[in-house]
Design an enzyme around this catalytic site. Structure first.
Site: not given
Ligand code: LLP
Length: 418
Positions: A342, A274, A312
């Site tokens: 900009c 997570p 974001r």
């Molecule tokens: N494990 C893997 C292999 C991942 O690619 C990711 C996120 C996570 C775990 C963690 O996921 P989470 O629990 O945070 O959803 N920049 C984007 C989110 C990109 C997520 C990429 N992978 C945003 O700001 O919404």
């Protein structure tokens, strides 16, 4: 208990008045609540207490070493996707045997670094990567612990940029090809098969996609067992969503229940990765209003943070609640909250109903703890902002604002330009 709350019209983080911090630290800055971070981690971890498990916090969502240390001290591991993230996890004293190395494009030098570190496992995403892993392990005369990241082709129903487990995405190996790859891996002398992995996407607010993915993994686990390949670890990735606006994601307890019921009694260690659900709502970005403008068609609130600090909204059109740090009686207006960069894409909110704030007032951009600082850049040659951790009635600068020297570090001028 929510740790970002108003008291007498002033926004507090735990016991600290945010406007007091802004007297000492120049805006914009990221601000995190220790109590929220540790509670989120603990609630998530305890939700899985019925199963042997490791919560490998996803470093990409927030990689500050102090924050990683909080989770490490609570027994957490790390999910890393680069040599840099691995370096950070080690700086945070995360045990190597609780670190999983994910990512679709690991380089040889990153693989070697992780092998020397002795990480728990490599989540491998292609046949080519498996061969390189075997070769690197052979050079170091070790066996590399492998799990394949399987692409389960389930739709997590989230923003297209953060869907990862659909057939058309670049991630993982196809589930129809997984058996063949495991059998190949079995014959490689420097590979030790230990697990299976998937990650379907991020900001997922329904349970069904997780359960579908797990069902597929289980089917593969049993197929492998029939072929004499016994796994120890099942890694379900990350992805559980949070409330930014009106989303209603399942509570970690409900999410855990759905997963645990499928794995109970099977003797696997569950790995979870997570990120957002732990840190997203534990951090905010505090910014100051520089100017306000009324155009014929629009009101603009120009703040001192920009898309380089929090990308974001610009990148995904994401919603972040914006609220004044000091509540006052004011007329409400409809305005765009924009930064100094900009580009027209440099905004935090469009046509948002907000109090008619004035120059010098502070705004809090909420839910900025995940993918906030970690995605910050130096675009427009702006120093990246500081990060501050609040614990009870104290605050700690856990990363200083960059200065102009930092911004030009490493640049050199060739002789012919001197
Ligand atoms: N494990 C893997 C292999 C991942 O690619 C990711 C996120 C996570 C775990 C963690 O996921 P989470 O629990 O945070 O959803 N920049 C984007 C989110 C990109 C997520 C990429 N992978 C945003 O700001 O919404």
């Amino acid at each position: 208990m929510h740790h970002f709350q108003y008291r007498n019209g002033n926004l507090y983080c735990e016991e600290v008045k945010i406007s007091d911090i802004a007297e000492e630290v120049v805006t914009p800055f990221y601000l995190y609540s220790y109590a929220t971070l540790s509670r989120h981690f603990t609630v998530f971890d305890e939700a899985f207490s019925k199963l042997p498990h490791i919560v490998c916090f996803s470093v990409k969502s927030n990689s500050n070493i102090s924050i990683l240390r909080i989770f490490g001290k609570l027994g957490g591991g790390a999910d890393v996707v680069s040599g840099g993230e691995l370096y950070r996890a080690l700086k945070a004293n995360i045990e190597p045997k609780k670190i999983v190395f994910s990512g679709v494009g690991k380089s040889r030098s990153e693989i070697e670094f992780a092998l020397k570190t002795g990480v728990l496992m490599f989540n491998v995403e292609s046949e080519g990567e498996m061969m390189v892993l075997n070769a690197c392990a052979s050079t170091l005369n070790v066996r590399a612990p492998l799990s394949f990241r399987v692409n389960p082709d389930v739709d997590p129903k989230t923003h297209p940029y953060i869907v990862t487990g659909l057939k058309e995405n670049k991630f993982g190996v196809e589930s129809s090809d997984a058996l063949r790859l495991y059998l190949l891996a079995k014959d490689l002398p420097h590979i030790e098969i230990i697990g299976i992995d998937c990650h379907i996407g991020s900001q997922v607010t329904e349970l069904e996609p997780f359960v579908d993915a797990l069902t597929q993994l289980k089917r593969l686990v049993f197929e492998l067992k029939n072929k004499g390949i016994e796994l120890k670890y099942v890694d379900l990735g990350g992805g559980l969503g949070i409330t930014y606006d009106r989303e209603e994601p399942p509570h970690p307890n409900i999410y855990a229940q759905a997963i645990v019921s499928h794995l109970e009694g099977l003797n696997y260690t569950l790995i979870l990765e997570p990120g957002r659900v732990i840190v997203g709502n534990a951090g905010i970005l505090v910014t100051k209003v520089l100017y306000t403008k009324r155009h014929l068609e629009k009101n603009f609130i120009i703040v001192d943070a920009g898309m380089n600090d929090l990308v974001r909204p610009s990148l995904y059109g994401s919603y972040h609640t914006i609220q004044p740090v000091e509540k006052r009686d004011r007329e409400m207006i409809v305005a765009d909250v924009v930064g100094p960069i900009c580009e027209s894409g440099d905004f935090f909110a469009k046509d948002r109903v907000l109090p008619d704030v004035k120059s010098g007032e502070l705004l809090a951009i909420m839910s900025a703890g995940a993918y906030g600082f970690t995605m910050a850049s130096n675009y427009n040659t702006r120093p990246r902002p500081p990060e501050i951790l609040v614990k009870e009635d104290k605050f700690f600068i856990i990363r200083e604002r960059e200065n102009y020297q930092d911004l030009v570090r490493g640049e050199s001028i060739p002789q012919f330009l001197l």
